[in-house]
Scaffold this motif. Structure first.
Motif, PDB file in Angstrom:
ATOM      1  N   ALA A 232     -84.236  94.984   5.451  1.00  0.00           N
ATOM      2  CA  ALA A 232     -82.910  95.414   5.918  1.00  0.00           C
ATOM      3  C   ALA A 232     -82.465  94.581   7.117  1.00  0.00           C
ATOM      4  O   ALA A 232     -81.265  94.366   7.324  1.00  0.00           O
ATOM      5  N   GLU A 233     -83.420  94.094   7.889  1.00  0.00           N
ATOM      6  CA  GLU A 233     -83.091  93.325   9.085  1.00  0.00           C
ATOM      7  C   GLU A 233     -82.508  91.946   8.754  1.00  0.00           C
ATOM      8  O   GLU A 233     -81.942  91.283   9.627  1.00  0.00           O
ATOM      9  N   THR A 234     -82.642  91.527   7.491  1.00  0.00           N
ATOM     10  CA  THR A 234     -82.063  90.243   7.090  1.00  0.00           C
ATOM     11  C   THR A 234     -81.026  90.372   5.984  1.00  0.00           C
ATOM     12  O   THR A 234     -80.022  89.654   5.982  1.00  0.00           O
ATOM     13  N   LEU A 235     -81.225  91.275   5.034  1.00  0.00           N
ATOM     14  CA  LEU A 235     -80.375  91.332   3.848  1.00  0.00           C
ATOM     15  C   LEU A 235     -79.297  92.415   3.886  1.00  0.00           C
ATOM     16  O   LEU A 235     -78.313  92.317   3.143  1.00  0.00           O
ATOM     17  N   LEU A 236     -79.473  93.424   4.719  1.00  0.00           N
ATOM     18  CA  LEU A 236     -78.489  94.518   4.738  1.00  0.00           C
ATOM     19  C   LEU A 236     -77.391  94.166   5.738  1.00  0.00           C
ATOM     20  O   LEU A 236     -77.373  94.635   6.872  1.00  0.00           O
ATOM     21  N   GLN A 238     -73.928  94.341   4.997  1.00  0.00           N
ATOM     22  CA  GLN A 238     -72.654  95.036   4.809  1.00  0.00           C
ATOM     23  C   GLN A 238     -72.470  96.119   5.877  1.00  0.00           C
ATOM     24  O   GLN A 238     -73.438  96.608   6.463  1.00  0.00           O
ATOM     25  N   PRO A 239     -71.217  96.507   6.141  1.00  0.00           N
ATOM     26  CA  PRO A 239     -70.983  97.644   7.040  1.00  0.00           C
ATOM     27  C   PRO A 239     -71.737  98.876   6.551  1.00  0.00           C
ATOM     28  O   PRO A 239     -71.742  99.179   5.357  1.00  0.00           O
ATOM     29  N   LEU A 240     -72.365  99.572   7.484  1.00  0.00           N
ATOM     30  CA  LEU A 240     -73.240 100.701   7.161  1.00  0.00           C
ATOM     31  C   LEU A 240     -72.907 101.889   8.048  1.00  0.00           C
ATOM     32  O   LEU A 240     -72.795 101.761   9.260  1.00  0.00           O
ATOM     33  N   LEU A 241     -72.779 103.054   7.431  1.00  0.00           N
ATOM     34  CA  LEU A 241     -72.618 104.317   8.149  1.00  0.00           C
ATOM     35  C   LEU A 241     -73.739 105.245   7.732  1.00  0.00           C
ATOM     36  O   LEU A 241     -73.954 105.482   6.539  1.00  0.00           O
ATOM     37  N   LEU A 242     -74.461 105.778   8.712  1.00  0.00           N
ATOM     38  CA  LEU A 242     -75.504 106.763   8.456  1.00  0.00           C
ATOM     39  C   LEU A 242     -75.080 108.090   9.064  1.00  0.00           C
ATOM     40  O   LEU A 242     -74.811 108.167  10.266  1.00  0.00           O
ATOM     41  N   VAL A 243     -74.991 109.119   8.225  1.00  0.00           N
ATOM     42  CA  VAL A 243     -74.614 110.457   8.685  1.00  0.00           C
ATOM     43  C   VAL A 243     -75.837 111.361   8.565  1.00  0.00           C
ATOM     44  O   VAL A 243     -76.436 111.464   7.484  1.00  0.00           O
ATOM     45  N   ALA A 244     -76.223 112.004   9.646  1.00  0.00           N
ATOM     46  CA  ALA A 244     -77.425 112.844   9.638  1.00  0.00           C
ATOM     47  C   ALA A 244     -77.273 113.974  10.638  1.00  0.00           C
ATOM     48  O   ALA A 244     -76.526 113.864  11.618  1.00  0.00           O
ATOM     49  N   GLY A 245     -77.995 115.054  10.382  1.00  0.00           N
ATOM     50  CA  GLY A 245     -77.987 116.195  11.294  1.00  0.00           C
ATOM     51  C   GLY A 245     -79.025 116.044  12.385  1.00  0.00           C
ATOM     52  O   GLY A 245     -80.128 115.535  12.137  1.00  0.00           O
ATOM     53  N   THR A 246     -78.692 116.494  13.573  1.00  0.00           N
ATOM     54  CA  THR A 246     -79.637 116.371  14.681  1.00  0.00           C
ATOM     55  C   THR A 246     -80.841 117.295  14.518  1.00  0.00           C
ATOM     56  O   THR A 246     -81.886 117.064  15.129  1.00  0.00           O
ATOM     57  N   ALA A 262     -79.034  94.804   9.555  1.00  0.00           N
ATOM     58  CA  ALA A 262     -78.548  93.570  10.165  1.00  0.00           C
ATOM     59  C   ALA A 262     -77.052  93.574  10.432  1.00  0.00           C
ATOM     60  O   ALA A 262     -76.580  92.901  11.347  1.00  0.00           O
ATOM     61  N   GLY A 263     -76.287  94.297   9.629  1.00  0.00           N
ATOM     62  CA  GLY A 263     -74.835  94.230   9.718  1.00  0.00           C
ATOM     63  C   GLY A 263     -74.229  95.232  10.670  1.00  0.00           C
ATOM     64  O   GLY A 263     -74.939  95.931  11.404  1.00  0.00           O
ATOM     65  N   PRO A 264     -72.899  95.346  10.673  1.00  0.00           N
ATOM     66  CA  PRO A 264     -72.217  96.348  11.499  1.00  0.00           C
ATOM     67  C   PRO A 264     -72.682  97.745  11.086  1.00  0.00           C
ATOM     68  O   PRO A 264     -72.770  98.045   9.889  1.00  0.00           O
ATOM     69  N   LYS A 265     -72.984  98.588  12.039  1.00  0.00           N
ATOM     70  CA  LYS A 265     -73.603  99.875  11.696  1.00  0.00           C
ATOM     71  C   LYS A 265     -73.188 100.959  12.665  1.00  0.00           C
ATOM     72  O   LYS A 265     -72.864 100.703  13.821  1.00  0.00           O
ATOM     73  N   GLU A 266     -73.228 102.177  12.136  1.00  0.00           N
ATOM     74  CA  GLU A 266     -72.876 103.350  12.938  1.00  0.00           C
ATOM     75  C   GLU A 266     -73.781 104.501  12.529  1.00  0.00           C
ATOM     76  O   GLU A 266     -73.974 104.758  11.337  1.00  0.00           O
ATOM     77  N   LEU A 267     -74.326 105.200  13.500  1.00  0.00           N
ATOM     78  CA  LEU A 267     -75.121 106.406  13.261  1.00  0.00           C
ATOM     79  C   LEU A 267     -74.300 107.594  13.739  1.00  0.00           C
ATOM     80  O   LEU A 267     -74.069 107.757  14.937  1.00  0.00           O
ATOM     81  N   ALA A 268     -73.823 108.393  12.787  1.00  0.00           N
ATOM     82  CA  ALA A 268     -73.000 109.567  13.109  1.00  0.00           C
ATOM     83  C   ALA A 268     -73.880 110.801  13.026  1.00  0.00           C
ATOM     84  O   ALA A 268     -74.347 111.181  11.947  1.00  0.00           O
ATOM     85  N   LEU A 269     -74.124 111.431  14.156  1.00  0.00           N
ATOM     86  CA  LEU A 269     -74.992 112.597  14.226  1.00  0.00           C
ATOM     87  C   LEU A 269     -74.161 113.880  14.230  1.00  0.00           C
ATOM     88  O   LEU A 269     -73.225 114.019  15.014  1.00  0.00           O
ATOM     89  N   ILE A 270     -74.513 114.803  13.336  1.00  0.00           N
ATOM     90  CA  ILE A 270     -73.839 116.095  13.235  1.00  0.00           C
ATOM     91  C   ILE A 270     -74.664 117.101  14.027  1.00  0.00           C
ATOM     92  O   ILE A 270     -75.779 117.457  13.635  1.00  0.00           O
ATOM     93  N   ALA A 271     -74.142 117.534  15.164  1.00  0.00           N
ATOM     94  CA  ALA A 271     -74.892 118.381  16.087  1.00  0.00           C
ATOM     95  C   ALA A 271     -75.326 119.678  15.420  1.00  0.00           C
ATOM     96  O   ALA A 271     -74.516 120.390  14.809  1.00  0.00           O
TER      97      ALA A 271
END
Length: 299
Positions: A232-236, A238-246, A262-271
Protein backbone atom coordinates in the motif's frame (compact mmCIF):
# COMPACT_ATOMS: atom_id res chain seq x y z
CA UNK A 1 -32.61 -1.04 -8.48
CA UNK A 2 -32.42 -3.89 -10.95
CA UNK A 3 -30.90 -7.34 -10.67
CA UNK A 4 -28.02 -8.03 -13.05
CA UNK A 5 -25.58 -10.78 -13.91
CA UNK A 6 -22.05 -10.41 -15.20
CA UNK A 7 -19.25 -12.84 -16.09
CA UNK A 8 -16.26 -13.63 -13.92
CA UNK A 9 -14.34 -16.09 -16.03
CA UNK A 10 -16.59 -19.13 -16.29
CA UNK A 11 -18.80 -17.96 -13.41
CA UNK A 12 -21.88 -15.78 -13.47
CA UNK A 13 -21.96 -13.15 -10.75
CA UNK A 14 -25.20 -11.83 -9.24
CA UNK A 15 -25.50 -8.12 -8.56
CA UNK A 16 -27.93 -5.34 -7.83
CA UNK A 17 -27.47 -2.18 -9.88
CA UNK A 18 -28.80 1.04 -8.36
CA UNK A 19 -29.63 4.05 -10.53
CA UNK A 20 -30.08 7.64 -9.33
CA UNK A 21 -33.39 9.48 -9.45
CA UNK A 22 -34.00 11.05 -12.85
CA UNK A 23 -31.62 8.57 -14.44
CA UNK A 24 -30.97 9.30 -18.11
CA UNK A 25 -29.37 6.48 -20.13
CA UNK A 26 -28.06 9.06 -22.60
CA UNK A 27 -25.82 10.58 -19.92
CA UNK A 28 -22.75 9.18 -18.16
CA UNK A 29 -22.37 8.86 -14.41
CA UNK A 30 -19.72 8.41 -11.78
CA UNK A 31 -20.10 4.85 -10.54
CA UNK A 32 -19.19 3.03 -7.32
CA UNK A 33 -18.69 -0.71 -6.70
CA UNK A 34 -19.78 -1.65 -3.17
CA UNK A 35 -18.19 -4.80 -1.70
CA UNK A 36 -19.92 -6.69 1.12
CA UNK A 37 -18.34 -8.04 4.34
CA UNK A 38 -17.18 -11.62 4.75
CA UNK A 39 -20.17 -13.93 4.92
CA UNK A 40 -22.50 -11.14 3.84
CA UNK A 41 -24.53 -10.66 0.69
CA UNK A 42 -25.52 -7.74 -1.49
CA UNK A 43 -28.93 -7.33 0.17
CA UNK A 44 -27.41 -6.38 3.53
CA UNK A 45 -25.16 -3.42 4.43
CA UNK A 46 -23.55 -3.30 0.96
CA UNK A 47 -26.97 -2.80 -0.60
CA UNK A 48 -27.83 -0.15 1.97
CA UNK A 49 -24.76 1.91 1.08
CA UNK A 50 -25.26 1.31 -2.64
CA UNK A 51 -28.82 2.61 -2.39
CA UNK A 52 -27.83 5.68 -0.40
CA UNK A 53 -24.99 6.54 -2.76
CA UNK A 54 -27.36 6.20 -5.71
CA UNK A 55 -29.63 8.70 -3.96
CA UNK A 56 -26.67 11.08 -4.10
CA UNK A 57 -26.43 10.81 -7.88
CA UNK A 58 -24.09 7.85 -8.42
CA UNK A 59 -24.70 4.62 -10.30
CA UNK A 60 -23.76 1.85 -7.86
CA UNK A 61 -23.28 -1.90 -7.99
CA UNK A 62 -23.48 -4.29 -5.03
CA UNK A 63 -22.78 -7.95 -5.83
CA UNK A 64 -22.38 -11.32 -4.15
CA UNK A 65 -18.86 -12.71 -3.89
CA UNK A 66 -18.14 -15.79 -6.00
CA UNK A 67 -18.92 -19.05 -4.17
CA UNK A 68 -21.39 -17.14 -1.99
CA UNK A 69 -24.90 -15.72 -2.12
CA UNK A 70 -26.58 -15.89 -5.54
CA UNK A 71 -23.27 -15.85 -7.45
CA UNK A 72 -21.89 -19.04 -8.95
CA UNK A 73 -18.83 -20.91 -7.75
CA UNK A 74 -18.00 -24.33 -6.33
CA UNK A 75 -17.34 -25.33 -3.64
CA UNK A 76 -20.04 -23.27 -1.95
CA UNK A 77 -19.10 -21.08 1.02
CA UNK A 78 -15.44 -20.86 0.05
CA UNK A 79 -13.94 -17.60 1.32
CA UNK A 80 -10.68 -17.01 -0.53
CA UNK A 81 -9.61 -13.32 -0.28
CA UNK A 82 -7.73 -13.41 -3.57
CA UNK A 83 -10.81 -14.72 -5.38
CA UNK A 84 -12.70 -11.77 -3.93
CA UNK A 85 -10.11 -9.46 -5.47
CA UNK A 86 -10.79 -11.13 -8.83
CA UNK A 87 -14.52 -10.61 -8.27
CA UNK A 88 -13.89 -6.87 -8.06
CA UNK A 89 -11.88 -6.90 -11.28
CA UNK A 90 -14.82 -8.56 -13.02
CA UNK A 91 -17.29 -6.07 -11.53
CA UNK A 92 -15.24 -3.20 -12.95
CA UNK A 93 -15.06 -5.02 -16.30
CA UNK A 94 -18.86 -5.20 -16.33
CA UNK A 95 -19.34 -1.56 -15.44
CA UNK A 96 -17.11 -0.42 -18.30
CA UNK A 97 -19.51 -2.13 -20.73
CA UNK A 98 -22.46 0.00 -19.62
CA UNK A 99 -22.84 3.06 -21.87
CA UNK A 100 -24.03 5.28 -19.02
CA UNK A 101 -21.00 4.55 -16.83
CA UNK A 102 -18.13 7.02 -17.11
CA UNK A 103 -15.20 4.59 -17.16
CA UNK A 104 -12.89 7.36 -15.97
CA UNK A 105 -14.97 7.92 -12.82
CA UNK A 106 -15.26 4.50 -11.18
CA UNK A 107 -14.81 4.26 -7.42
CA UNK A 108 -15.06 1.48 -4.86
CA UNK A 109 -16.37 1.13 -1.31
CA UNK A 110 -15.53 -1.89 0.82
CA UNK A 111 -17.13 -2.79 4.14
CA UNK A 112 -15.36 -4.89 6.81
CA UNK A 113 -13.59 -7.78 5.04
CA UNK A 114 -14.89 -6.38 1.75
CA UNK A 115 -12.64 -3.39 2.36
CA UNK A 116 -9.58 -5.61 2.47
CA UNK A 117 -10.41 -7.10 -0.92
CA UNK A 118 -11.20 -3.63 -2.27
CA UNK A 119 -7.91 -2.17 -1.09
CA UNK A 120 -5.96 -5.08 -2.55
CA UNK A 121 -7.82 -4.79 -5.85
CA UNK A 122 -7.30 -1.05 -6.09
CA UNK A 123 -3.52 -1.41 -5.86
CA UNK A 124 -3.44 -3.08 -9.28
CA UNK A 125 -6.86 -2.13 -10.70
CA UNK A 126 -6.07 1.34 -11.93
CA UNK A 127 -9.57 1.82 -13.28
CA UNK A 128 -10.59 2.37 -9.65
CA UNK A 129 -10.00 6.11 -9.26
CA UNK A 130 -11.01 6.53 -5.61
CA UNK A 131 -11.82 4.17 -2.78
CA UNK A 132 -13.33 4.26 0.66
CA UNK A 133 -13.66 1.77 3.49
CA UNK A 134 -16.18 1.42 6.30
CA UNK A 135 -15.07 -0.52 9.40
CA UNK A 136 -12.05 -1.78 7.46
CA UNK A 137 -10.58 -5.21 8.18
CA UNK A 138 -7.35 -6.69 6.83
CA UNK A 139 -8.61 -10.27 6.58
CA UNK A 140 -5.08 -11.63 6.47
CA UNK A 141 -4.03 -9.88 9.67
CA UNK A 142 -7.30 -10.85 11.37
CA UNK A 143 -6.71 -14.49 10.39
CA UNK A 144 -3.23 -14.39 11.88
CA UNK A 145 -3.74 -12.12 14.89
CA UNK A 146 -7.40 -12.51 15.79
CA UNK A 147 -10.08 -9.84 15.94
CA UNK A 148 -8.28 -7.71 18.51
CA UNK A 149 -4.81 -8.26 17.06
CA UNK A 150 -3.59 -10.23 20.07
CA UNK A 151 -3.80 -13.89 18.97
CA UNK A 152 -0.71 -16.05 19.35
CA UNK A 153 1.26 -17.78 16.63
CA UNK A 154 0.51 -21.10 18.31
CA UNK A 155 -3.24 -20.60 17.86
CA UNK A 156 -2.70 -19.79 14.18
CA UNK A 157 -0.62 -22.92 13.70
CA UNK A 158 -3.30 -24.99 15.44
CA UNK A 159 -5.88 -23.71 12.96
CA UNK A 160 -3.61 -24.51 10.02
CA UNK A 161 -3.05 -28.04 11.39
CA UNK A 162 -6.82 -28.49 11.50
CA UNK A 163 -7.08 -27.24 7.91
CA UNK A 164 -4.39 -29.70 6.80
CA UNK A 165 -6.18 -32.62 8.45
CA UNK A 166 -9.49 -31.61 6.91
CA UNK A 167 -8.03 -31.32 3.41
CA UNK A 168 -6.59 -34.83 3.78
CA UNK A 169 -9.96 -36.11 4.97
CA UNK A 170 -11.83 -34.48 2.09
CA UNK A 171 -9.32 -35.86 -0.42
CA UNK A 172 -10.30 -39.30 0.89
CA UNK A 173 -14.00 -38.54 0.45
CA UNK A 174 -15.02 -36.99 3.77
CA UNK A 175 -17.73 -34.34 3.90
CA UNK A 176 -16.72 -30.68 4.11
CA UNK A 177 -16.62 -29.00 7.51
CA UNK A 178 -18.00 -25.51 7.98
CA UNK A 179 -17.27 -22.90 10.62
CA UNK A 180 -19.32 -19.79 11.52
CA UNK A 181 -18.29 -16.23 10.77
CA UNK A 182 -19.93 -14.88 13.91
CA UNK A 183 -20.74 -16.47 17.30
CA UNK A 184 -24.20 -17.38 18.52
CA UNK A 185 -26.43 -14.57 19.69
CA UNK A 186 -25.77 -14.00 23.39
CA UNK A 187 -22.24 -15.48 23.42
CA UNK A 188 -20.61 -13.13 25.91
CA UNK A 189 -17.20 -14.77 25.55
CA UNK A 190 -16.75 -13.24 22.08
CA UNK A 191 -15.32 -9.75 21.49
CA UNK A 192 -17.93 -7.00 21.62
CA UNK A 193 -17.81 -6.37 17.87
CA UNK A 194 -18.52 -10.02 17.13
CA UNK A 195 -21.36 -10.14 19.65
CA UNK A 196 -22.88 -7.22 17.78
CA UNK A 197 -22.20 -8.98 14.47
CA UNK A 198 -24.32 -11.90 15.69
CA UNK A 199 -27.12 -9.46 16.44
CA UNK A 200 -26.87 -8.13 12.88
CA UNK A 201 -26.46 -11.36 10.90
CA UNK A 202 -28.56 -13.75 12.99
CA UNK A 203 -31.61 -11.61 13.84
CA UNK A 204 -34.17 -9.76 11.69
CA UNK A 205 -31.98 -6.64 11.90
CA UNK A 206 -29.84 -7.85 8.98
CA UNK A 207 -30.54 -11.55 8.51
CA UNK A 208 -30.79 -12.88 4.94
CA UNK A 209 -31.34 -16.48 3.77
CA UNK A 210 -28.36 -16.25 1.39
CA UNK A 211 -26.02 -15.44 4.29
CA UNK A 212 -26.22 -18.55 6.52
CA UNK A 213 -23.15 -17.74 8.68
CA UNK A 214 -20.96 -20.55 7.38
CA UNK A 215 -17.70 -20.92 5.52
CA UNK A 216 -15.51 -23.86 4.67
CA UNK A 217 -12.97 -24.58 7.40
CA UNK A 218 -10.36 -24.93 4.66
CA UNK A 219 -10.85 -21.25 3.79
CA UNK A 220 -8.66 -20.43 6.78
CA UNK A 221 -5.60 -21.55 4.85
CA UNK A 222 -6.14 -18.86 2.23
CA UNK A 223 -6.75 -16.09 4.74
CA UNK A 224 -3.63 -16.86 6.77
CA UNK A 225 -1.27 -15.98 3.91
CA UNK A 226 -3.20 -13.03 2.48
CA UNK A 227 -1.31 -9.77 3.05
CA UNK A 228 -4.05 -7.24 2.45
CA UNK A 229 -2.16 -3.99 2.97
CA UNK A 230 1.21 -5.15 1.63
CA UNK A 231 2.59 -2.62 -0.92
CA UNK A 232 0.00 0.00 0.00
CA UNK A 233 2.94 2.31 0.66
CA UNK A 234 3.84 2.20 -3.05
CA UNK A 235 0.79 1.08 -5.06
CA UNK A 236 -2.20 2.56 -3.22
CA UNK A 237 -1.98 6.01 -4.76
CA UNK A 238 -5.68 6.76 -5.35
CA UNK A 239 -7.58 9.07 -2.97
CA UNK A 240 -8.57 7.04 0.09
CA UNK A 241 -11.16 7.60 2.81
CA UNK A 242 -11.29 5.33 5.86
CA UNK A 243 -14.39 5.56 8.05
CA UNK A 244 -14.25 3.79 11.42
CA UNK A 245 -15.73 3.98 14.89
CA UNK A 246 -13.58 5.03 17.81
CA UNK A 247 -15.05 2.18 19.90
CA UNK A 248 -14.46 -0.50 17.23
CA UNK A 249 -12.17 -3.37 18.12
CA UNK A 250 -11.20 -3.34 14.44
CA UNK A 251 -10.00 0.28 14.48
CA UNK A 252 -6.37 -0.85 14.33
CA UNK A 253 -6.86 -1.99 10.72
CA UNK A 254 -7.93 1.48 9.55
CA UNK A 255 -5.12 3.11 11.50
CA UNK A 256 -2.55 0.77 9.97
CA UNK A 257 -3.78 1.36 6.43
CA UNK A 258 -3.92 5.11 6.97
CA UNK A 259 -0.28 5.06 8.03
CA UNK A 260 0.79 3.04 4.99
CA UNK A 261 -1.26 4.34 2.04
CA UNK A 262 0.77 6.30 -0.47
CA UNK A 263 -1.90 8.59 -1.91
CA UNK A 264 -4.13 11.36 -0.54
CA UNK A 265 -5.90 9.94 2.50
CA UNK A 266 -8.34 10.77 5.24
CA UNK A 267 -9.25 8.89 8.42
CA UNK A 268 -12.78 9.84 9.50
CA UNK A 269 -13.48 8.67 13.04
CA UNK A 270 -17.08 8.31 14.24
CA UNK A 271 -17.03 9.10 17.95
CA UNK A 272 -18.33 6.30 20.16
CA UNK A 273 -19.26 4.01 17.26
CA UNK A 274 -18.44 0.30 17.24
CA UNK A 275 -17.59 -1.77 14.19
CA UNK A 276 -21.18 -2.89 13.60
CA UNK A 277 -22.73 0.51 14.32
CA UNK A 278 -21.68 1.58 10.83
CA UNK A 279 -23.56 -1.24 9.07
CA UNK A 280 -26.97 0.41 9.35
CA UNK A 281 -29.03 2.94 11.31
CA UNK A 282 -27.62 6.23 12.49
CA UNK A 283 -24.05 4.95 12.30
CA UNK A 284 -24.36 4.42 8.56
CA UNK A 285 -25.90 7.88 8.19
CA UNK A 286 -22.89 9.36 9.95
CA UNK A 287 -20.60 7.40 7.63
CA UNK A 288 -22.50 8.76 4.62
CA UNK A 289 -21.76 12.29 5.84
CA UNK A 290 -18.15 11.53 4.93
CA UNK A 291 -18.63 9.21 1.95
CA UNK A 292 -20.85 11.48 -0.12
CA UNK A 293 -18.53 14.53 -0.21
CA UNK A 294 -15.49 12.31 -0.67
CA UNK A 295 -16.83 10.57 -3.77
CA UNK A 296 -18.29 13.78 -5.20
CA UNK A 297 -14.89 15.41 -4.83
CA UNK A 298 -12.78 12.54 -6.15
CA UNK A 299 -15.04 11.20 -8.91
Amino acid sequence: MKSVQFPNGALQMAGNLYLPAGFDAAKTYATIVVVHPGGGVKEQTAGLYAKRLAEQGFVTLAFDASHQGASEGLPRFLDDPMKRVGDIYSAVDYLTTLPYVDAKRIGALGICAGSGATVKAAMTERRIKALATVSAVDVGAASRKGWDGKATTSSQLATLEAVAQQRTAEAAGAAPVYVPYVPNVGDRTAPRDLQEAADYYLTPRGQHPNAPNKMLLTSAGYGAVFNTFDQAETLLTQPLLLVAGTAAGSLWHSQELYAKAAGPKELALIAGATHMDLYDGKGSERAMDHLTPFFKRTL
